[in-house]
Design a protein around this motif. Sequence first.
Motif, PDB file in Angstrom:
ATOM      1  N   ILE A  33      18.792 -59.299 -22.997  1.00  0.00           N
ATOM      2  CA  ILE A  33      17.530 -59.817 -22.926  1.00  0.00           C
ATOM      3  C   ILE A  33      16.590 -58.914 -22.317  1.00  0.00           C
ATOM      4  CG2 ILE A  33      15.767 -61.507 -22.905  1.00  0.00           C
ATOM      5  CD1 ILE A  33      18.106 -63.564 -23.540  1.00  0.00           C
ATOM      6  N   ARG A  34      16.850 -58.746 -20.806  1.00  0.00           N
ATOM      7  CA  ARG A  34      16.080 -58.132 -19.840  1.00  0.00           C
ATOM      8  C   ARG A  34      15.768 -56.707 -19.968  1.00  0.00           C
ATOM      9  NH1 ARG A  34      17.057 -58.986 -13.529  1.00  0.00           N
ATOM     10  NH2 ARG A  34      18.912 -57.914 -14.211  1.00  0.00           N
ATOM     11  N   ARG A  35      17.126 -56.033 -20.425  1.00  0.00           N
ATOM     12  CA  ARG A  35      16.894 -54.683 -20.778  1.00  0.00           C
ATOM     13  C   ARG A  35      16.137 -54.292 -22.027  1.00  0.00           C
ATOM     14  NH1 ARG A  35      17.186 -50.115 -17.587  1.00  0.00           N
ATOM     15  NH2 ARG A  35      15.167 -49.868 -18.630  1.00  0.00           N
ATOM     16  N   PRO A  36      16.448 -54.686 -22.947  1.00  0.00           N
ATOM     17  CA  PRO A  36      15.386 -54.412 -24.251  1.00  0.00           C
ATOM     18  C   PRO A  36      13.987 -54.730 -23.765  1.00  0.00           C
ATOM     19  CG  PRO A  36      17.459 -55.513 -25.051  1.00  0.00           C
ATOM     20  CD  PRO A  36      17.677 -55.595 -23.556  1.00  0.00           C
ATOM     21  N   LEU A  37      13.762 -55.880 -23.309  1.00  0.00           N
ATOM     22  CA  LEU A  37      12.187 -56.199 -22.892  1.00  0.00           C
ATOM     23  C   LEU A  37      11.776 -55.079 -22.046  1.00  0.00           C
ATOM     24  CD1 LEU A  37      12.421 -60.136 -22.473  1.00  0.00           C
ATOM     25  CD2 LEU A  37      11.443 -58.890 -24.158  1.00  0.00           C
ATOM     26  N   ARG A  38      12.698 -54.695 -21.119  1.00  0.00           N
ATOM     27  CA  ARG A  38      11.961 -53.866 -20.278  1.00  0.00           C
ATOM     28  C   ARG A  38      11.597 -52.391 -21.203  1.00  0.00           C
ATOM     29  NH1 ARG A  38      15.705 -52.237 -15.136  1.00  0.00           N
ATOM     30  NH2 ARG A  38      15.243 -54.424 -14.895  1.00  0.00           N
ATOM     31  N   ASN A  39      12.631 -52.081 -21.940  1.00  0.00           N
ATOM     32  CA  ASN A  39      12.519 -50.786 -22.756  1.00  0.00           C
ATOM     33  C   ASN A  39      11.337 -50.841 -23.704  1.00  0.00           C
ATOM     34  OD1 ASN A  39      14.822 -49.897 -21.668  1.00  0.00           O
ATOM     35  ND2 ASN A  39      16.249 -50.447 -23.596  1.00  0.00           N
ATOM     36  N   LEU A  40      11.156 -52.299 -24.269  1.00  0.00           N
ATOM     37  CA  LEU A  40       9.972 -52.522 -25.247  1.00  0.00           C
ATOM     38  C   LEU A  40       8.525 -52.244 -24.168  1.00  0.00           C
ATOM     39  CD1 LEU A  40       9.033 -53.298 -27.800  1.00  0.00           C
ATOM     40  CD2 LEU A  40       9.202 -55.669 -27.174  1.00  0.00           C
ATOM     41  N   THR A  41       8.715 -52.541 -22.864  1.00  0.00           N
ATOM     42  CA  THR A  41       7.497 -52.775 -22.283  1.00  0.00           C
ATOM     43  C   THR A  41       6.964 -51.087 -21.950  1.00  0.00           C
ATOM     44  OG1 THR A  41       7.850 -54.919 -21.150  1.00  0.00           O
ATOM     45  CG2 THR A  41       6.347 -53.386 -20.022  1.00  0.00           C
ATOM     46  N   CYS A  42       8.023 -50.367 -21.678  1.00  0.00           N
ATOM     47  CA  CYS A  42       8.011 -49.080 -21.233  1.00  0.00           C
ATOM     48  C   CYS A  42       7.446 -48.280 -22.664  1.00  0.00           C
ATOM     49  CB  CYS A  42       9.145 -48.394 -20.959  1.00  0.00           C
ATOM     50  SG  CYS A  42       9.937 -48.954 -19.413  1.00  0.00           S
ATOM     51  N   LEU A  43       7.920 -48.787 -23.953  1.00  0.00           N
ATOM     52  CA  LEU A  43       7.302 -47.882 -24.946  1.00  0.00           C
ATOM     53  C   LEU A  43       5.909 -48.589 -25.347  1.00  0.00           C
ATOM     54  CD1 LEU A  43       7.938 -46.717 -28.035  1.00  0.00           C
ATOM     55  CD2 LEU A  43       8.774 -48.811 -28.749  1.00  0.00           C
ATOM     56  N   ALA A  44       5.715 -49.622 -24.948  1.00  0.00           N
ATOM     57  CA  ALA A  44       4.216 -50.191 -25.037  1.00  0.00           C
ATOM     58  C   ALA A  44       3.292 -49.519 -24.154  1.00  0.00           C
ATOM     59  CB  ALA A  44       4.113 -51.613 -24.953  1.00  0.00           C
ATOM     60  N   TYR A  52       3.723 -46.553 -22.854  1.00  0.00           N
ATOM     61  CA  TYR A  52       3.769 -44.942 -23.428  1.00  0.00           C
ATOM     62  C   TYR A  52       2.600 -44.879 -24.543  1.00  0.00           C
ATOM     63  CZ  TYR A  52       4.932 -40.704 -25.761  1.00  0.00           C
ATOM     64  OH  TYR A  52       4.845 -39.578 -26.396  1.00  0.00           O
ATOM     65  N   MET A  53       2.798 -46.016 -25.639  1.00  0.00           N
ATOM     66  CA  MET A  53       2.001 -45.675 -26.620  1.00  0.00           C
ATOM     67  C   MET A  53       0.406 -45.883 -26.176  1.00  0.00           C
ATOM     68  SD  MET A  53       3.710 -45.386 -29.402  1.00  0.00           S
ATOM     69  CE  MET A  53       5.102 -45.690 -30.280  1.00  0.00           C
ATOM     70  N   MET A  54       0.008 -46.700 -25.137  1.00  0.00           N
ATOM     71  CA  MET A  54      -1.049 -46.929 -24.672  1.00  0.00           C
ATOM     72  C   MET A  54      -1.481 -45.807 -23.667  1.00  0.00           C
ATOM     73  SD  MET A  54      -1.295 -50.960 -23.894  1.00  0.00           S
ATOM     74  CE  MET A  54      -0.025 -51.254 -22.885  1.00  0.00           C
ATOM     75  N   GLY A  55      -0.730 -44.799 -23.520  1.00  0.00           N
ATOM     76  CA  GLY A  55      -1.222 -43.753 -22.700  1.00  0.00           C
ATOM     77  C   GLY A  55      -0.995 -43.712 -21.203  1.00  0.00           C
ATOM     78  N   ALA A  56       0.014 -44.772 -20.539  1.00  0.00           N
ATOM     79  CA  ALA A  56       0.157 -44.837 -19.324  1.00  0.00           C
ATOM     80  C   ALA A  56       0.636 -43.829 -18.739  1.00  0.00           C
ATOM     81  CB  ALA A  56       0.990 -46.116 -19.029  1.00  0.00           C
ATOM     82  N   ALA A  57       0.427 -43.364 -17.378  1.00  0.00           N
ATOM     83  CA  ALA A  57       1.000 -42.265 -16.519  1.00  0.00           C
ATOM     84  C   ALA A  57       2.555 -42.492 -16.559  1.00  0.00           C
ATOM     85  CB  ALA A  57       0.490 -42.561 -15.069  1.00  0.00           C
ATOM     86  N   PRO A  58       3.125 -41.369 -16.721  1.00  0.00           N
ATOM     87  CA  PRO A  58       4.626 -41.164 -16.818  1.00  0.00           C
ATOM     88  C   PRO A  58       5.283 -41.954 -15.398  1.00  0.00           C
ATOM     89  CG  PRO A  58       3.965 -39.393 -17.829  1.00  0.00           C
ATOM     90  CD  PRO A  58       2.552 -40.119 -17.195  1.00  0.00           C
ATOM     91  N   PRO A  59       4.738 -41.736 -14.344  1.00  0.00           N
ATOM     92  CA  PRO A  59       5.449 -41.910 -13.186  1.00  0.00           C
ATOM     93  C   PRO A  59       5.439 -43.812 -13.367  1.00  0.00           C
ATOM     94  CG  PRO A  59       3.933 -40.568 -12.491  1.00  0.00           C
ATOM     95  CD  PRO A  59       3.601 -40.515 -13.905  1.00  0.00           C
TER      96      PRO A  59
END
Length: 236
Positions: free
Chosen positions: A208-219, A221-228
């Motif tokens: 549960i936690r790993r996919p949620l973390r991946n989804l947050t990272c994807l979101a 990225y889509m919003m243009g957050a800084a790579p670091p």
Amino acid sequence: MEQILSTLVIVIPALNCASSLDRMLESISGIARDAGWPIVVADGGSTDATVTVAKRHEARIVSAEPGRGVQLSAGAGAAISDLQAEWLFFLHADSIPDPGWQETFTAFIRKPENIACAAYGRFELDHDTPAARRLEAMVAWRCRWLGLPYGDQGLLIHRDLYLSVGGFTPMDLMEDVSIVRRIGRHRLIGLPTGITTSASRYRRDGYIRRPLRNLTCLALYMMGAAPPLIRRLYYR
């Protein structure tokens, strides 16, 4: 075995992954060699036996700065310029195509219309649990409706399409999302061949936690957050 299409090159980014790379190359290198398909391992400066393993399986070594996007770009560059690759297959070091993958790839690349398309495999995990099966189903949904296969599903693409979309961006994370978005979902085809990936990160971090973390990272990225920022969250 008859050499069928010698202009396909398999590109694998690797960094301190000797054990998983050995398992993967043990599975595919003989088949690739018989088909006349060279393997390029783009090493990001490994300090373990990764390079030794790659050489033992007769892979070509390309040195690059660490970072999957950088390594994939370097490996593709060598495949195209030095090995005259017409088709490229990008594969993670801990992902193994299911039996029959070579026949599936051959059928795909023999169709002239597929020069304008890219293909990916079916996501599978090497963990026999209901949680793993649920995650596989979620990934299948994501690919079908959002057109977002990830790098652990492999990417089979013609050189001309790869170059026309700008290739892999030299970034640490989201390089797979970046390129498939530029390819576009209408040019992405799911293959019937599964690609089995290590479930170690899900077993460690939780299904549960790993996919949620991946989804947050994807979101992010889509919003243009800084790579670091994305990198810190992903590896936390």
